[in-house]
Design an enzyme around this catalytic site. Structure first.
Site: not given
Ligand code: 13P
Length: 255
Positions: A13, A15, A98, A100, A170, A176, A216
């Site tokens: 992903n 982002k 997601h 976010e 997740e 992150g 992560s």
């Molecule tokens: P990270 O791997 O940067 O923690 O992000 C995970 C994520 O949100 C994947 O959708």
């Protein structure tokens, strides 16, 4: 993961990262690393990179995904993209719900459910994200949160459509932050999610459905996470932006 029942899905992903030339270069670097993968390899790129990505992966085993879609087919929804628009481009996957999007863009289980139905109707393979906040884990309600999200997000879809849907567990506190869930925590939550799917759609569907871990995940911890029976792959943010790291995770899934 249980390779007899399921194939791992390793999805990056990206982002809000990468311009078109950067996206092209990253996909070129991923290609040789994915060439012999016996897992599904997906790159979920920003909308502006979708066409570049679809063209770049032609003739390879890499699939392209988007990071969201709207639930209506068309209309006065300024700034939005429909599932049909993605399908027409040659996009195969779409990330939905997601954390976010839930946190910054007022996404709710109700709108995730509507987007899921639109994505399935367009023939896309959805990757639906669920996961608890740190506060919810500390209060001991992780199972309730995951159960509620699964019931609401997957409400009203057929068993066949559920089979086509990938679930990404997740934990929000692991995204992150560099704080990965332990392999045991990931296994426990992914197994719980599978038990909810079994109750809602039957054991056959639950055995077939892909439940990824995300948060992560990186080149170092992927093998241990993916060794767990119910962890069927990963949804990877930061580490998917570095080809060697993403390649290591693909290798771990082949393991
Ligand atoms: P990270 O791997 O940067 O923690 O992000 C995970 C994520 O949100 C994947 O959708």
């Amino acid at each position: 993961m249980n390779k007899k029942l399921r194939k791992a899905v390793i999805a990056g992903n990206w982002k809000m990262n990468k311009t078109r030339p950067e996206a092209f270069d990253l996909i070129e670097a991923i290609k040789p690393l994915a060439a012999n993968a016996d897992c599904e390899v997906v790159v979920c790129v920003p909308f502006t990179n979708l066409e570049t990505a679809v063209n770049a992966v032609k003739g390879t085993n890499i699939r392209v995904g988007a990071q969201n879609c709207h639930f209506e087919k068309s209309g006065a929804f300024t700034g939005e993209i429909s599932a049909d628009m993605l399908a027409e481009l040659g996009v195969e996957y779409v990330v939905l719900g997601h954390s976010e999007r839930r946190q910054y863009f007022a996404e709710t289980d109700e709108t995730v459910n509507k987007r899921l139905k639109a994505a399935l109707a367009a023939g896309l393979k959805p990757i639906v994200c669920v996961g608890e906040l740190l506060w919810e884990r500390e209060c001991g309600i992780t199972d309730e949160v995951l159960g509620k999200q699964c019931k609401l997000d997957f409400y009203g879809i057929s068993a066949d459509d559920m089979r086509k849907t990938v679930i990404a567990y997740e934990p929000v506190w692991a995204i992150g932050t560099g704080k990965t869930a332990t392999a045991e925590q990931a296994e426990e939550a992914c197994a719980y999610i599978r038990s909810v799917i079994a109750k809602l759609f039957g054991k056959d569907v639950a055995d077939a459905v892909t439940v990824q871990y995300g948060g992560s995940m990186n080149a170092k911890n992927a093998a241990e996470l993916l060794s767990k029976e119910n962890v069927d792959g990963g949804l990877i943010g930061g580490a998917s932006l570095k080809a060697p790291d993403f390649g290591e995770i693909i290798k771990a899934a082949n393991g």
